[in-house]
Motif scaffolding. Structure first.
Motif, PDB file in Angstrom:
ATOM      1  N   ALA A  48      12.975  33.044  10.211  1.00 35.47           N
ATOM      2  CA  ALA A  48      12.088  31.909   9.915  1.00 35.47           C
ATOM      3  C   ALA A  48      12.553  31.171   8.665  1.00 35.47           C
ATOM      4  CB  ALA A  48      10.645  32.395   9.743  1.00 35.47           C
ATOM      5  N   ALA A  49      12.952  31.904   7.633  1.00 32.84           N
ATOM      6  CA  ALA A  49      13.444  31.269   6.410  1.00 32.84           C
ATOM      7  C   ALA A  49      14.744  30.518   6.673  1.00 32.84           C
ATOM      8  CB  ALA A  49      13.636  32.309   5.318  1.00 32.84           C
ATOM      9  N   ALA A  50      15.632  31.094   7.489  1.00 33.03           N
ATOM     10  CA  ALA A  50      16.893  30.432   7.825  1.00 33.03           C
ATOM     11  C   ALA A  50      16.640  29.137   8.599  1.00 33.03           C
ATOM     12  CB  ALA A  50      17.780  31.379   8.635  1.00 33.03           C
ATOM     13  N   ARG A  51      15.672  29.159   9.509  1.00 29.34           N
ATOM     14  CA  ARG A  51      15.313  27.924  10.243  1.00 29.34           C
ATOM     15  C   ARG A  51      14.763  26.879   9.283  1.00 29.34           C
ATOM     16  NH1 ARG A  51      13.363  31.622  13.883  1.00 29.34           N
ATOM     17  NH2 ARG A  51      11.226  31.321  13.166  1.00 29.34           N
ATOM     18  N   ASP A  52      13.892  27.293   8.355  1.00 24.95           N
ATOM     19  CA  ASP A  52      13.343  26.346   7.375  1.00 24.95           C
ATOM     20  C   ASP A  52      14.456  25.741   6.527  1.00 24.95           C
ATOM     21  OD1 ASP A  52      10.796  26.864   8.296  1.00 24.95           O
ATOM     22  OD2 ASP A  52      10.213  28.117   6.588  1.00 24.95           O
ATOM     23  N   GLN A  53      15.409  26.564   6.134  1.00 24.70           N
ATOM     24  CA  GLN A  53      16.541  26.094   5.341  1.00 24.70           C
ATOM     25  C   GLN A  53      17.361  25.090   6.165  1.00 24.70           C
ATOM     26  OE1 GLN A  53      18.872  29.426   4.020  1.00 24.70           O
ATOM     27  NE2 GLN A  53      20.046  28.225   2.557  1.00 24.70           N
ATOM     28  N   ALA A  54      17.627  25.409   7.424  1.00 27.32           N
ATOM     29  CA  ALA A  54      18.412  24.524   8.288  1.00 27.32           C
ATOM     30  C   ALA A  54      17.675  23.223   8.594  1.00 27.32           C
ATOM     31  CB  ALA A  54      18.781  25.238   9.581  1.00 27.32           C
ATOM     32  N   GLU A  55      16.347  23.245   8.596  1.00 31.68           N
ATOM     33  CA  GLU A  55      15.578  22.023   8.853  1.00 31.68           C
ATOM     34  C   GLU A  55      15.673  21.019   7.709  1.00 31.68           C
ATOM     35  OE1 GLU A  55      11.635  23.143  10.086  1.00 31.68           O
ATOM     36  OE2 GLU A  55      12.394  24.068  11.919  1.00 31.68           O
ATOM     37  N   CYS A  56      16.289  21.412   6.611  1.00 36.04           N
ATOM     38  CA  CYS A  56      16.562  20.468   5.524  1.00 36.04           C
ATOM     39  C   CYS A  56      17.730  19.549   5.881  1.00 36.04           C
ATOM     40  CB  CYS A  56      16.860  21.217   4.221  1.00 36.04           C
ATOM     41  SG  CYS A  56      15.419  22.113   3.584  1.00 36.04           S
ATOM     42  N   PHE A  57      18.440  19.884   6.965  1.00 32.13           N
ATOM     43  CA  PHE A  57      19.573  19.091   7.441  1.00 32.13           C
ATOM     44  C   PHE A  57      19.115  18.148   8.550  1.00 32.13           C
ATOM     45  CE2 PHE A  57      21.558  22.593   5.375  1.00 32.13           C
ATOM     46  CZ  PHE A  57      22.811  22.168   4.956  1.00 32.13           C
ATOM     47  N   THR A  58      19.881  17.091   8.754  1.00 28.07           N
ATOM     48  CA  THR A  58      19.661  16.253   9.926  1.00 28.07           C
ATOM     49  C   THR A  58      19.975  17.099  11.158  1.00 28.07           C
ATOM     50  OG1 THR A  58      21.940  15.431   9.864  1.00 28.07           O
ATOM     51  CG2 THR A  58      20.259  14.097   8.719  1.00 28.07           C
ATOM     52  N   VAL A  59      19.525  16.656  12.313  1.00 27.80           N
ATOM     53  CA  VAL A  59      19.766  17.397  13.556  1.00 27.80           C
ATOM     54  C   VAL A  59      21.257  17.647  13.753  1.00 27.80           C
ATOM     55  CG1 VAL A  59      19.551  17.279  16.074  1.00 27.80           C
ATOM     56  CG2 VAL A  59      17.644  16.575  14.624  1.00 27.80           C
ATOM     57  N   ASP A  60      22.096  16.661  13.394  1.00 23.48           N
ATOM     58  CA  ASP A  60      23.548  16.789  13.551  1.00 23.48           C
ATOM     59  C   ASP A  60      24.234  17.110  12.221  1.00 23.48           C
ATOM     60  OD1 ASP A  60      23.074  14.349  12.312  1.00 23.48           O
ATOM     61  OD2 ASP A  60      24.568  13.261  13.486  1.00 23.48           O
ATOM     62  N   GLY A  61      23.490  17.638  11.263  1.00 26.26           N
ATOM     63  CA  GLY A  61      24.007  17.891   9.923  1.00 26.26           C
ATOM     64  C   GLY A  61      25.225  18.796   9.907  1.00 26.26           C
ATOM     65  N   ARG A  62      26.020  18.650   8.831  1.00 24.53           N
ATOM     66  CA  ARG A  62      27.245  19.450   8.671  1.00 24.53           C
ATOM     67  C   ARG A  62      27.148  20.270   7.389  1.00 24.53           C
ATOM     68  NH1 ARG A  62      31.278  18.264  12.086  1.00 24.53           N
ATOM     69  NH2 ARG A  62      32.762  19.389  10.796  1.00 24.53           N
ATOM     70  N   TRP A  63      27.536  21.528   7.479  1.00 25.95           N
ATOM     71  CA  TRP A  63      27.662  22.445   6.346  1.00 25.95           C
ATOM     72  C   TRP A  63      29.150  22.734   6.198  1.00 25.95           C
ATOM     73  CZ3 TRP A  63      25.418  25.429   2.564  1.00 25.95           C
ATOM     74  CH2 TRP A  63      26.094  26.584   2.192  1.00 25.95           C
ATOM     75  N   SER A  64      29.713  22.432   5.062  1.00 26.98           N
ATOM     76  CA  SER A  64      31.120  22.714   4.789  1.00 26.98           C
ATOM     77  C   SER A  64      31.172  23.723   3.655  1.00 26.98           C
ATOM     78  CB  SER A  64      31.867  21.426   4.424  1.00 26.98           C
ATOM     79  OG  SER A  64      31.797  20.506   5.490  1.00 26.98           O
TER      80      SER A  64
END
Length: 175
Positions: A48-64
Motif C-alpha cells: 500500500a505504501a509503495a502504491r501511494d509512493q508510485a501515485e506521486c508519478f504521472t500514469v506514464d511517469g519515469r524513474w531513473s
C-alpha cells in the motif's frame, strides 16, 4: 503590477506549495514501509505504501535510479520496485528545491538527505545527493513525470542496526 501579473505570481506560488506537498507525500509513503524499530511492515502495508509512493508519478511517469532501480516507466513498474525496497528503515528528507515553473510543467531539483538501515547487512547509512524531476500538472494535481538522481553519496554511520535508536515513539534509552 497588473492583476494578471499578480495572478501569475500567485499561481506559481501555489504550484511550488503543491510540489512541496507532493514530495512530502512521496517521502512519507517511502518511510511508511518500515517500523520505528527498523523492521519492514507486513507485506500488505508495504504494498500500500509503495502504491501511494508510485501515485506521486504521472500514469506514464519515469524513474531513473541508475544503479538503484534502473529505468522504470509507469506507476505499476515503479510501485513494484518500491515494494521490493532493500531497506529495513528509512527517513527521507527532501529540501532546498529549485523550481522553474512554466504553465503546466516544471523542472525541479531537490537536495536529499536520507538515513537508512540496509536490509542485506544491517548497516546504518547516511545518503545525500540531488534529485532532478520534471513535474506536470494533471487532473490529479501536480505529479512527477520523470525523476532521476543527479548524484548520490553514502557514508556508513554504524555497522549494526541497533546503533540507530528510536527515542520517540519507541522510547528507547540512549546509552
Amino acid at each position: 503590477m497588473t492583476i494578471e501579473e499578480l495572478e501569475a505570481r500567485i499561481e506559481k506560488l501555489e504550484a511550488r506549495a503543491d510540489m512541496d506537498a507532493l514530495m512530502q507525500r512521496y517521502a512519507a509513503a517511502a518511510d511508511r514501509k518500515y517500523t520505528a524499530l527498523g523492521q519492514k511492515q507486513p507485506p500488505e502495508a508495504v504494498a500500500a505504501a509503495a502504491r501511494d509512493q508510485a501515485e506521486c508519478f504521472t500514469v506514464d511517469g519515469r524513474w531513473s535510479g541508475g544503479g538503484f532501480g534502473g529505468d522504470l516507466q509507469g506507476r505499476a513498474a515503479i510501485a513494484g520496485f518500491f515494494e521490493t525496497s532493500p531497506w529495513l528503515f528509512t527517513a527521507h528528507h527532501y529540501g532546498a528545491p529549485s523550481m522553474d515553473i512554466a504553465g503546466d510543467g516544471a523542472q525541479v531539483r531537490w537536495r536529499l538527505l536520507e538515513i537508512g538501515i540496509r536490509e542485506q547487512d544491517g548497516k546504518v547509512l547516511l545518503l545525500t545527493g540531488a534529485v532532478s524531476q520534471h513535474c506536470r500538472r494533471t487532473g490529479e494535481g501536480w505529479r512527477i513525470a520523470q525523476m532521476a538522481f543527479e548524484s548520490l553519496h553514502a557514508i556508513c554511520l554504524a555497522e549494526l542496526p541497533t546503533e540507530l535508536r528510536c527515542l520517540i515513539p519507541a522510547g528507547e534509552v540512549l546509552s
